[in-house]
Design an enzyme around this catalytic site. Structure first.
Site, short mmCIF file in Angstrom:
data_model
loop_
_atom_site.label_atom_id
_atom_site.label_comp_id
_atom_site.label_asym_id
_atom_site.label_seq_id
_atom_site.Cartn_x
_atom_site.Cartn_y
_atom_site.Cartn_z
N THR A 142 0.80 -1.24 0.00
CA THR A 142 0.00 0.00 0.00
C THR A 142 0.84 1.29 0.00
OG1 THR A 142 -1.78 -1.09 1.18
CG2 THR A 142 -1.57 1.22 1.61
N ARG A 170 -14.02 -7.77 0.04
CA ARG A 170 -13.39 -7.29 1.30
C ARG A 170 -12.89 -5.85 1.14
NH1 ARG A 170 -8.14 -5.11 2.78
NH2 ARG A 170 -7.68 -5.73 4.90
N VAL A 171 -13.12 -5.04 2.16
CA VAL A 171 -12.59 -3.67 2.20
C VAL A 171 -11.81 -3.52 3.50
CG1 VAL A 171 -13.19 -1.22 2.37
CG2 VAL A 171 -14.41 -2.69 0.76
N GLY A 172 -10.66 -2.88 3.43
CA GLY A 172 -9.83 -2.73 4.63
C GLY A 172 -9.97 -1.35 5.26
N THR A 192 -0.78 2.03 7.27
CA THR A 192 -0.67 0.86 6.39
C THR A 192 -0.50 -0.37 7.28
OG1 THR A 192 0.82 -0.29 4.86
CG2 THR A 192 1.78 1.52 6.08
N GLY A 193 -0.91 -1.51 6.76
CA GLY A 193 -0.77 -2.74 7.54
C GLY A 193 -2.04 -3.56 7.45
N VAL A 194 -2.27 -4.39 8.43
CA VAL A 194 -3.41 -5.32 8.38
C VAL A 194 -4.70 -4.55 8.67
CG1 VAL A 194 -4.39 -7.44 9.30
CG2 VAL A 194 -1.90 -7.19 9.09
N GLY A 195 -5.49 -4.34 7.63
CA GLY A 195 -6.67 -3.50 7.72
C GLY A 195 -7.66 -3.94 8.79
N1 ASP Z 1 -4.13 -1.55 5.06
C1 ASP Z 1 -4.33 -2.17 3.79
C2 ASP Z 1 -5.57 -3.04 3.85
O1 ASP Z 1 -5.71 -3.77 4.80
C3 ASP Z 1 -3.18 -3.02 3.35
C4 ASP Z 1 -1.81 -2.43 3.57
O2 ASP Z 1 -1.64 -1.38 4.12
O3 ASP Z 1 -0.86 -3.07 3.14
O4 ASP Z 1 -6.33 -3.03 2.95
#
Ligand code: ASP
Length: 280
Positions: A142, A170-172, A192-195
């Site tokens: 991301t 799916r939406v984060g 950024t990271g695990v939505g």
């Molecule tokens: N945060 C984003 C999501 O979960 C993914 C990411 O940041 O890498 O959609």
């Protein structure tokens, strides 16, 4: 001034090399916008557009695939107490500009799916299906950017393909104000990271609250907000006082920072803070 990131995650070294080059160009473009008299919003949207177009990240042309082999994009922008976001976009790779259109030209904050796609088509935005990278890339992360302009206005933008192998639909966190991005009076950030974990914690909103309401130093506010997320995460932030900060709990997060005088690129490693005072 502008700070950008290329995503918190498990990067391979060869991917980082390319990402870092694009990140440098992205902040250079952002600073050029500011020097031309553009707003912080112009700066972040142009920086993120360049990263979406590059195919080097999990956003725009480089977006990852879902479990059925499809590609869908999420993005958000915020500025001057307004936000715009899109989710599950399939009609264009330039999701950040579509989010800007939602903010500027509709009465809504978040448009999803067919509605967002119709808006993209009505604007003649470049289609996603013409982009070579959507089928082959998507191994990296991301993108996001935060900028401060000469009038002291802050903006934040984020764009993503989500997470690899996600369920279709799916939406984060990325298009969710406060979770993926936020602009308060004196600080702006994006994450950024695990939505799934970020959406339950809202680290961007938390960063603003710690900094503005509790007077916590920016690097500490960013670190605490990021660590509150119970999964790998990264946060970047800028304050109107000219402070820049970044932190990640993932293995790596490449970032770039630019002012008129300096362009700096770094690969942040897990639990390492970046902090700098860019202006008086
Ligand atoms: N945060 C984003 C999501 O979960 C993914 C990411 O940041 O890498 O959609």
């Amino acid at each position: 001034m502008i700070i950008a990131h290329g995503g918190a995650g498990r990067w391979e070294h060869y991917e980082l090399k390319e990402a870092v080059k694009v990140l440098r160009r992205a902040v250079e473009i952002g600073v050029n916008e500011l020097l031309k008299g553009g707003s912080a919003l112009d700066a972040v949207v142009e920086a993120v557009t360049l990263m979406e177009a590059s195919g080097a990240f999990n956003a725009g042309r480089g977006a990852c695939k879902d479990s059925s082999g499809g590609v869908s994009l999420d993005a958000g922008v915020m500025w001057m107490e307004r936000a715009g976001a899109v989710a599950h976009v399939k009609a264009t790779w330039n999701a950040v500009k579509l989010a800007r259109a939602v903010m500027e030209d509709t009465h809504h904050v978040l448009l999803v799916g067919d509605g967002a796609d119709s808006l993209a088509k009505s604007r003649g935005m470049p289609p996603l299906e013409h982009c070579q990278s959507t089928s082959s890339r998507g191994v990296v992360d991301t993108v996001g950017a935060v900028a401060l302009d000469s009038q002291g206005r802050l903006a934040s933008a984020v764009s993503t393909g989500g997470i690899r192998g996600k369920m279709p639909g799916r939406v984060g966190d990325s298009p969710i104000p406060g979770a993926g991005f936020w602009v308060a009076k004196r600080v702006a950030s994006c994450s950024t990271g695990v939505g799934e974990a970020i959406m339950m914690t809202h680290p961007c909103r938390m960063t603003s609250m710690l900094y503005e309401a509790f007077g916590v130093d920016l690097p500490i506010a960013v670190k605490a907000s990021c660590e509150a997320v119970k999964a790998p995460c990264g946060v970047i932030a800028l304050s109107i006082e000219g402070g820049a900060a970044a932190y990640t709990t993932a293995d790596y997060m490449p970032i770039s920072v630019a002012t008129e005088e300096v362009v700096e690129v770094q690969v942040l490693e897990k639990k390492c803070s970046y902090s700098k005072r860019l202006a008086k």
